[in-house]
Scaffold this motif. Sequence first.
Motif, PDB file in Angstrom:
ATOM      1  N   LYS A 345      26.289  28.685  15.367  1.00 42.06           N
ATOM      2  CA  LYS A 345      26.467  29.498  16.566  1.00 42.06           C
ATOM      3  C   LYS A 345      27.296  30.746  16.303  1.00 42.06           C
ATOM      4  O   LYS A 345      27.143  31.748  16.964  1.00 42.06           O
ATOM      5  CB  LYS A 345      27.228  28.668  17.620  1.00 42.06           C
ATOM      6  N   ASP A 346      28.223  30.624  15.376  1.00 46.43           N
ATOM      7  CA  ASP A 346      29.196  31.699  15.205  1.00 46.43           C
ATOM      8  C   ASP A 346      28.953  32.600  14.001  1.00 46.43           C
ATOM      9  O   ASP A 346      29.665  33.573  13.811  1.00 46.43           O
ATOM     10  CB  ASP A 346      30.613  31.106  15.088  1.00 46.43           C
ATOM     11  N   ASN A 348      26.752  34.773  13.295  1.00 49.24           N
ATOM     12  CA  ASN A 348      26.475  36.178  13.614  1.00 49.24           C
ATOM     13  C   ASN A 348      27.597  36.805  14.414  1.00 49.24           C
ATOM     14  O   ASN A 348      27.544  37.967  14.769  1.00 49.24           O
ATOM     15  CB  ASN A 348      25.176  36.277  14.411  1.00 49.24           C
ATOM     16  N   ARG A 349      28.583  36.009  14.697  1.00 51.12           N
ATOM     17  CA  ARG A 349      29.655  36.511  15.557  1.00 51.12           C
ATOM     18  C   ARG A 349      30.964  36.598  14.792  1.00 51.12           C
ATOM     19  O   ARG A 349      32.034  36.348  15.319  1.00 51.12           O
ATOM     20  CB  ARG A 349      29.844  35.584  16.759  1.00 51.12           C
ATOM     21  N   SER A 350      30.900  36.882  13.494  1.00 45.86           N
ATOM     22  CA  SER A 350      32.111  36.930  12.688  1.00 45.86           C
ATOM     23  C   SER A 350      32.259  38.319  12.084  1.00 45.86           C
ATOM     24  O   SER A 350      31.410  38.739  11.312  1.00 45.86           O
ATOM     25  CB  SER A 350      32.027  35.896  11.573  1.00 45.86           C
ATOM     26  N   LEU A 351      33.305  38.986  12.423  1.00 49.02           N
ATOM     27  CA  LEU A 351      33.528  40.365  11.979  1.00 49.02           C
ATOM     28  C   LEU A 351      32.228  41.178  11.998  1.00 49.02           C
ATOM     29  O   LEU A 351      31.862  41.774  10.985  1.00 49.02           O
ATOM     30  CB  LEU A 351      34.113  40.404  10.562  1.00 49.02           C
ATOM     31  N   PRO A 352      31.542  41.193  13.132  1.00 44.72           N
ATOM     32  CA  PRO A 352      30.248  41.878  13.154  1.00 44.72           C
ATOM     33  C   PRO A 352      30.378  43.355  12.792  1.00 44.72           C
ATOM     34  O   PRO A 352      29.407  43.972  12.374  1.00 44.72           O
ATOM     35  CB  PRO A 352      29.753  41.681  14.582  1.00 44.72           C
ATOM     36  N   GLU A 353      31.595  43.895  12.907  1.00 48.07           N
ATOM     37  CA  GLU A 353      31.737  45.324  12.621  1.00 48.07           C
ATOM     38  C   GLU A 353      31.736  45.609  11.123  1.00 48.07           C
ATOM     39  O   GLU A 353      31.602  46.746  10.710  1.00 48.07           O
ATOM     40  CB  GLU A 353      33.006  45.891  13.278  1.00 48.07           C
ATOM     41  N   GLN A 358      26.563  41.757   8.531  1.00 52.44           N
ATOM     42  CA  GLN A 358      25.279  42.034   9.162  1.00 52.44           C
ATOM     43  C   GLN A 358      24.182  41.704   8.161  1.00 52.44           C
ATOM     44  O   GLN A 358      23.014  41.900   8.430  1.00 52.44           O
ATOM     45  CB  GLN A 358      25.156  43.514   9.539  1.00 52.44           C
ATOM     46  N   ALA A 385      37.471  30.654  15.128  1.00 48.66           N
ATOM     47  CA  ALA A 385      38.570  31.418  14.525  1.00 48.66           C
ATOM     48  C   ALA A 385      38.531  31.216  13.016  1.00 48.66           C
ATOM     49  O   ALA A 385      38.847  32.133  12.271  1.00 48.66           O
ATOM     50  CB  ALA A 385      39.959  31.073  15.038  1.00 48.66           C
ATOM     51  N   ASN A 387      35.856  31.054  11.463  1.00 51.02           N
ATOM     52  CA  ASN A 387      34.801  31.963  11.023  1.00 51.02           C
ATOM     53  C   ASN A 387      35.369  33.352  10.755  1.00 51.02           C
ATOM     54  O   ASN A 387      35.018  34.012   9.784  1.00 51.02           O
ATOM     55  CB  ASN A 387      33.674  32.021  12.060  1.00 51.02           C
ATOM     56  N   ILE A 388      36.282  33.759  11.617  1.00 56.31           N
ATOM     57  CA  ILE A 388      36.848  35.097  11.467  1.00 56.31           C
ATOM     58  C   ILE A 388      37.752  35.154  10.240  1.00 56.31           C
ATOM     59  O   ILE A 388      37.689  36.093   9.444  1.00 56.31           O
ATOM     60  CB  ILE A 388      37.620  35.469  12.747  1.00 56.31           C
ATOM     61  N   ASN A 468      41.790  39.416  14.225  1.00 54.19           N
ATOM     62  CA  ASN A 468      41.025  40.106  15.271  1.00 54.19           C
ATOM     63  C   ASN A 468      41.915  40.779  16.314  1.00 54.19           C
ATOM     64  O   ASN A 468      41.459  41.159  17.360  1.00 54.19           O
ATOM     65  CB  ASN A 468      39.980  39.192  15.903  1.00 54.19           C
TER      66      ASN A 468
ATOM     67  N   ALA B  22      29.349  29.811  23.363  1.00 52.95           N
ATOM     68  CA  ALA B  22      28.155  30.650  23.186  1.00 52.95           C
ATOM     69  C   ALA B  22      27.148  30.593  24.326  1.00 52.95           C
ATOM     70  O   ALA B  22      25.983  30.918  24.142  1.00 52.95           O
ATOM     71  CB  ALA B  22      27.459  30.330  21.865  1.00 52.95           C
ATOM     72  N   PRO B  39      25.032  42.114  21.335  1.00 52.39           N
ATOM     73  CA  PRO B  39      24.333  40.907  20.882  1.00 52.39           C
ATOM     74  C   PRO B  39      25.179  40.019  19.969  1.00 52.39           C
ATOM     75  O   PRO B  39      25.034  38.808  19.994  1.00 52.39           O
ATOM     76  CB  PRO B  39      23.112  41.449  20.145  1.00 52.39           C
ATOM     77  N   ASN B  40      26.070  40.599  19.164  1.00 55.15           N
ATOM     78  CA  ASN B  40      26.870  39.755  18.267  1.00 55.15           C
ATOM     79  C   ASN B  40      28.336  39.749  18.680  1.00 55.15           C
ATOM     80  O   ASN B  40      29.191  40.302  18.007  1.00 55.15           O
ATOM     81  CB  ASN B  40      26.770  40.242  16.825  1.00 55.15           C
ATOM     82  N   LYS B  41      28.566  39.127  19.799  1.00 56.36           N
ATOM     83  CA  LYS B  41      29.933  39.144  20.290  1.00 56.36           C
ATOM     84  C   LYS B  41      30.739  38.064  19.578  1.00 56.36           C
ATOM     85  O   LYS B  41      30.307  36.933  19.455  1.00 56.36           O
ATOM     86  CB  LYS B  41      29.904  38.862  21.790  1.00 56.36           C
ATOM     87  N   GLU B  42      31.917  38.430  19.109  1.00 51.75           N
ATOM     88  CA  GLU B  42      32.759  37.430  18.444  1.00 51.75           C
ATOM     89  C   GLU B  42      33.126  36.335  19.432  1.00 51.75           C
ATOM     90  O   GLU B  42      33.312  36.605  20.612  1.00 51.75           O
ATOM     91  CB  GLU B  42      34.046  38.083  17.914  1.00 51.75           C
ATOM     92  N   PRO B  43      33.242  35.127  18.939  1.00 53.29           N
ATOM     93  CA  PRO B  43      33.667  34.067  19.859  1.00 53.29           C
ATOM     94  C   PRO B  43      35.064  34.378  20.388  1.00 53.29           C
ATOM     95  O   PRO B  43      35.862  35.007  19.707  1.00 53.29           O
ATOM     96  CB  PRO B  43      33.682  32.813  18.989  1.00 53.29           C
ATOM     97  N   THR B  44      35.296  33.947  21.583  1.00 53.45           N
ATOM     98  CA  THR B  44      36.608  34.161  22.164  1.00 53.45           C
ATOM     99  C   THR B  44      37.591  33.204  21.498  1.00 53.45           C
ATOM    100  O   THR B  44      37.305  32.028  21.358  1.00 53.45           O
ATOM    101  CB  THR B  44      36.551  33.876  23.672  1.00 53.45           C
ATOM    102  N   ILE B  45      38.712  33.731  21.092  1.00 55.59           N
ATOM    103  CA  ILE B  45      39.744  32.891  20.486  1.00 55.59           C
ATOM    104  C   ILE B  45      40.808  32.657  21.553  1.00 55.59           C
ATOM    105  O   ILE B  45      41.436  33.611  22.004  1.00 55.59           O
ATOM    106  CB  ILE B  45      40.381  33.590  19.266  1.00 55.59           C
ATOM    107  N   PHE B  74      38.948  23.642  22.200  1.00 54.94           N
ATOM    108  CA  PHE B  74      39.813  24.565  22.932  1.00 54.94           C
ATOM    109  C   PHE B  74      40.058  24.071  24.359  1.00 54.94           C
ATOM    110  O   PHE B  74      40.831  24.662  25.095  1.00 54.94           O
ATOM    111  CB  PHE B  74      39.207  25.968  22.988  1.00 54.94           C
TER     112      PHE B  74
END
Lengths: 1103, 265
Positions: A345-346, A348-353, A358, A385, A387-388, A468, B22, B39-45, B74
């Motif tokens: 799930k995560d 694609n959501r890790s430091l996407p910048e 990517q 977290a 993941n980040i 982050n 998610a 589209p690729n939003k980081e998960p909320t910590i 969480f």
Amino acid sequence: MFLQNLVQKAQQFIDPAVLPGPLGNSSNGRPSKAQLFRHQFRLPDSQSPLYEITAELTLPTKKSGNDAKSPSKNWDKSNWDRDRGTHHVGQLHLSEQFLCFSTVQTSFVSTASASASAGFTGRTHGTGPAGNGFTLPLCAVRRVERLHTQSYVFALSITTWNGYDAGTETKPGAPAPPKLTIQLEGSRQQCERFCDGLKRGLRQGIKEVENMRTVAQDCYSEYFLYDEFDAVPATEKADGTARAPPDTGLGTVFKYPGNSRKLRDRSKMRLWHEYLKEHGRNTTLVRQPDFHRLIRVGLPNLLRGEIWELTSGSFYLRLQKPKLYQDTLDKFQGQGSLAIDEIEKDLNRSLPEYAGFQSEEGIGRLRRVLTAYSWTNEEVGYCQAMNIVVAALLIYLSESQAFYVLSILCDRLLPGYYSTTMYGTLLDQRVFESLVEKTMPIIWDHLVKNDVQLSVVSLPWFLSLYINSMPLIFAFRVLDVFFLEGPKVLFQIGLAILRINGEELLDATDDGTFISVLKSYFARLGESAHPKSENPKHRAITNFQALMVVAFKEFDGITQHTISEQRSKHKSAVLESIESFAKRTSIRNLGPESKKLSTNDLGFLYDRFYVVLYERQQRMEMIQAEIDRKAKLAKQRASEIVTGLPTNTPEMGRLALGASQTQMDYDAFREFLAGVAKWAVTDSPSSPMKDFSGGNYFTNTLRNRPINTSPWGNGPEPAEHEFLQRLFKKWDIDGNGALSLQNVVYGLAPIKGNRDIMSSISYFFELYDDDGDGKVDREGVLRISEALLFLSRRGLTGSVSHGPEDIDKVLPSKDEQFLGAVSSFIRRCFEYAEPDKTEVDNAADGVDLLDLGEKDETGHAETDDQSEHPKSPSPSSAGESSILARPSTNTFGQTKSRVVSANAALDPASPVHITLPTFRMLVLADETLESFFDSGFANSFHLADAPLPSNIVTSPAYLGLSHAPPTSGSGLSIPGPIGPTPVGIASGGVVGPGKGLRGVLDNIVTDGMRVAAEVRRRMDEAQRELDRGASTRGTEDDEDDDGEEQAVDLLEGAEANAGATPAKTPAKPSMLLDTPVVGGPRIESNGKARAGSDVEKSTMFER
Amino acid sequence: MADSSAPKPSSSVKLVLLGEAAVGKSSLVLRFVNDDFQPNKEPTIGAAFLTQKCQLPTRTIKFEIWDTAGQERFASLAPMYYRNAQAALVVYDITKESSLVKAKHWVAELQRQASPGIVIALVGNKLDLCEDDEEAAEEESSGASATAAADDEEGEESEAAAESTENNDEGNNSTARKVSLKEAKSYADEENLLFFETSAKSGHNVGEVFTAIANAIPETSLKGRNAGAAAGAGTQAALTGANENSRVNLNAASGDGGPKEGCAC
Ligand SMILES: Nc1nc2c(ncn2[C@@H]2O[C@H](COP(=O)(O)OP(=O)(O)OP(=O)(O)O)[C@@H](O)[C@H]2O)c(=O)[nH]1
Ligand SMILES: [Mg+2]
């Protein structure tokens, strides 16, 4: 300037004595000495402090050139250091696989005072947790020579591994790591002992040399130095293959964050080049003050990963298990888990910048590292977290390196942060709040007054290590220091952020403003802190630099010790709140059936369930620890033994810490029941066994499962009975041999919740209807009867309107009444039993009934019985009360031989059964049984509303049972029809499970006594073992004592020296920050200096 | 901002978002606050905090939004965030059956533990993923209702039920939708929840959710802490207000379009 001050201040404060409080005591959750040792030197968990000694480390100085490396013949203590090289006084420690040195005067031997062990956790200032020194894997030692010097001086010269050819005069090879000269300061005996230990370790170390070589190849420093110094062209290895730089993370492909010119990456590289050349690299690195300074100013991109590995200690973990990463991936290839779903799930959501994430490459690495870790630590699995954090690590580290760093993070640096309950996170938030309260009371009061939740902003800081929250380049600089100095850095930075923004924060009256103040501050971290200053140097100072200064200067009082102290202060409150939350949630989510029970009862069951699991786990741990202790004692002297169990042990299994157990096995279930039902408590608690003959009935069952000899803690010892097994099986609806809380609740709900006699009767009936065909056979009837007696043997409070409290006062007549009821129940059962049409095979019947029989021994027992108690009176006379009076004698076995009745049901040749309607009718026909099923059975489970007294009477209330004189046997009159159990006849001399109601009861007693005796015996044994261990230890301690005393003396002497050290360093320009003054590479100190070529010496070790 | 001149009574409402990881909580907030979608939003910590105003005909509601992390572990942090909340958005993902089970757990938790009278909205997100089969879903009701009925029988909170239907779903994953409108709606009715299906991606129904919540907040509960803060804190409150506005307006100005009819901000 800032740094210079820091360093100076740091050196003044290396004073372990300022640390109050015992740290070596693990019973309060504080680390043991062995742990402190490992933490200080960042060693893997397998290491323990074996030997230590005060020593003086001498390193060649830069300027001294080649001749400095050759100790002159007439070397002596007084002229050695002054002339040649830097020297450090400190402690030299030896573990199984490492030789460690630190200028911080710490001691980890058993007799060391707590503060001496915790010294490093004190004010670390600029010097880092380990002070100056080294952590040297023994496999990296190539040669140890003992320098023969004047009488009392004991000096060693250690040559370490060098991955390069030494080179020649004309073709300079790569630089050799420094030769370490160490002068041991202690009695001759101490020195010898230390050296013996060292020799042993070195011999062991030879096995790991290959590992070390491969592991070191992943370090950029190997490539880095080789590149410039070796005569062989950099692009080729000695064997002609292309020399490629090791993997230094995604940054090499996708660029490292930040502008490398602005980050002064080149200058930093040059400085590091010089440092590594001079002071060794990866395995052989020696920490000097410059090391800490170079880290504080930020690591260069290519070396960042390697230094992180070294300072966090993950390098040593990798060194030990270099294949763990790949093996884990291979082993679990293709398997799925909850953690993996969460990871997916995560991804694609890790430091996407960051461009690397990517890409498939970056995502793939992230996936593999997170997945591998989730397998190695299934308790943590995956937490958002991570993941980040891992994504950030992967910019500088290879997959495998990142994996080990992640392990160190989760297991050591951020304990409990990512666990399933996240107790570590919550605890540290609490600690952070209390530090804010202490250090910035005004801000704290303001927050409280305005009801602003600090942790809303600060929790992500800690959980994702600022990654982050701050722009990446700054977060990495925090990480640089964090890996070196430990978790306290997170607190220092956090406090500094609040301090710097204090004024603005005092204007914020709600969470929103509070958060936006900080957000905008983070966005300005790269800007000048003094934009309006006249002085260009001041203007050049960024907000981030200012932050570092405030963090490490103003909050230098925040030490690891402060943190540990605060943690232990707040721990219980935090754990409790987590537990109460977990309880609430878990109870609410038990499912619809649970609604039959009151919330109180559910809460009670929840507590009881987890208490049992928790306590059992504790006991197991203790037993295990005891076993380990013995094993260890036998093997070696280990200080861990002295300091007790490894830290977490006393709390293992505690729910808030992420209970590893949520399932109850059969024994736990028995223990559980013993706390809620009187009948589940054994009749014969831990009293020695005299008579083994009676245990037959149970030996069989005992043999079928692993014999559990652990004592039952403080609670009552549970009984063992077939009924318990049936109940367990019924509740175990998933059939996995263990009960979850939900299973227990669903098992109890129909009993306690329905309160309806019909369903309670069928519940019981189903317990005995093994094949679910609605029929219970003869055997089953007997078992039901046994169970009824088993359940009622302590009296049933429920059937009468007595309060539950008067357990002891239950009138015997009630029990007699019950016995009578059961007797007539059995009789009637056989009267009303229906012939079993489907089954005519006698043999099969016989076999059926054999399943629990214990042939030979039972046979004997039975004969004995018979000889003692020849005959029972006529079957028809149901003399209930007399049963009570003849406890230990009556068995079915004894009556079986008589031909009793004409009732076809009793004919063993014709199988019979009763059906539920019959059973129901029989129950309803008897007032006592009716009452039992109406309420007695349900009430025998004591939940929240009527809990059992904790110290339940363990001897049966039902006194007649074990104490009645056997002579009263004359009145014995078990109803005849029970007698002729077909088994006996069918298989001559074998007494089946239907041996007898009383036999069963007796057996419970005897068996319990036997188990108890066994337990007692083992406990005694353990005690003896313990005593023996203590005495062995005692001698060792004595031995140590004198050594220790001297060490302490020396230590005190050394402290004076430690105070002098800073004088040598303050001049070091600390303005790397502003002006990276870099000298050109120096060309001394390469491997050619053959130290001691003209010194008289003996080689202790060489390979 | 449209009516910023009008001296309408204004009050703030603390709103918390809860739901499985998610499902799109942060995306809903981002859509509501910035009218944006990533589209690729980081998960909320832990949790994130944002604010946004919502203009009603008679008053202005300033939402103080607490967006929480969805991962199971969480959950123990959640009480810290829903403390004093007057409204809650419990979000599930209509393409994921298990997320509704989790949503039901949250509803139960809120009903027992949060402030009494909390307004709860159940939101099924990611409607855009089901657009293709939406028509099908309409007529499909026969097929879908079978699943729904089965669920109802097995009890609302039974995880076993959820799992079994999840297995069923694997068979017919021709449709992305895994939670029928009917099922969720009937649950919401039963529990007295506001109910919407939304898409943070397209913006569909997002504004409506918040407007509906704003309307559902009883007038009485708007006093207390918020009124005090607005009146009492003087300059500080003003400053705060200014900050908020500039931040919010900046973002909202760009794409204030269709989806937020009800919410004139
Ligand atoms: N197609 C579609 N995708 C969405 C929608 N809402 C969110 N997503 C995607 O779903 C993923 C998760 O969205 P988030 O908003 O981060 O979810 P969350 O509930 O905040 O997750 P946590 O913070 O982990 O609890 C992201 O990749 C979003 O792009 C939607 O309406 N439609
Ligand atoms: Mg989110």
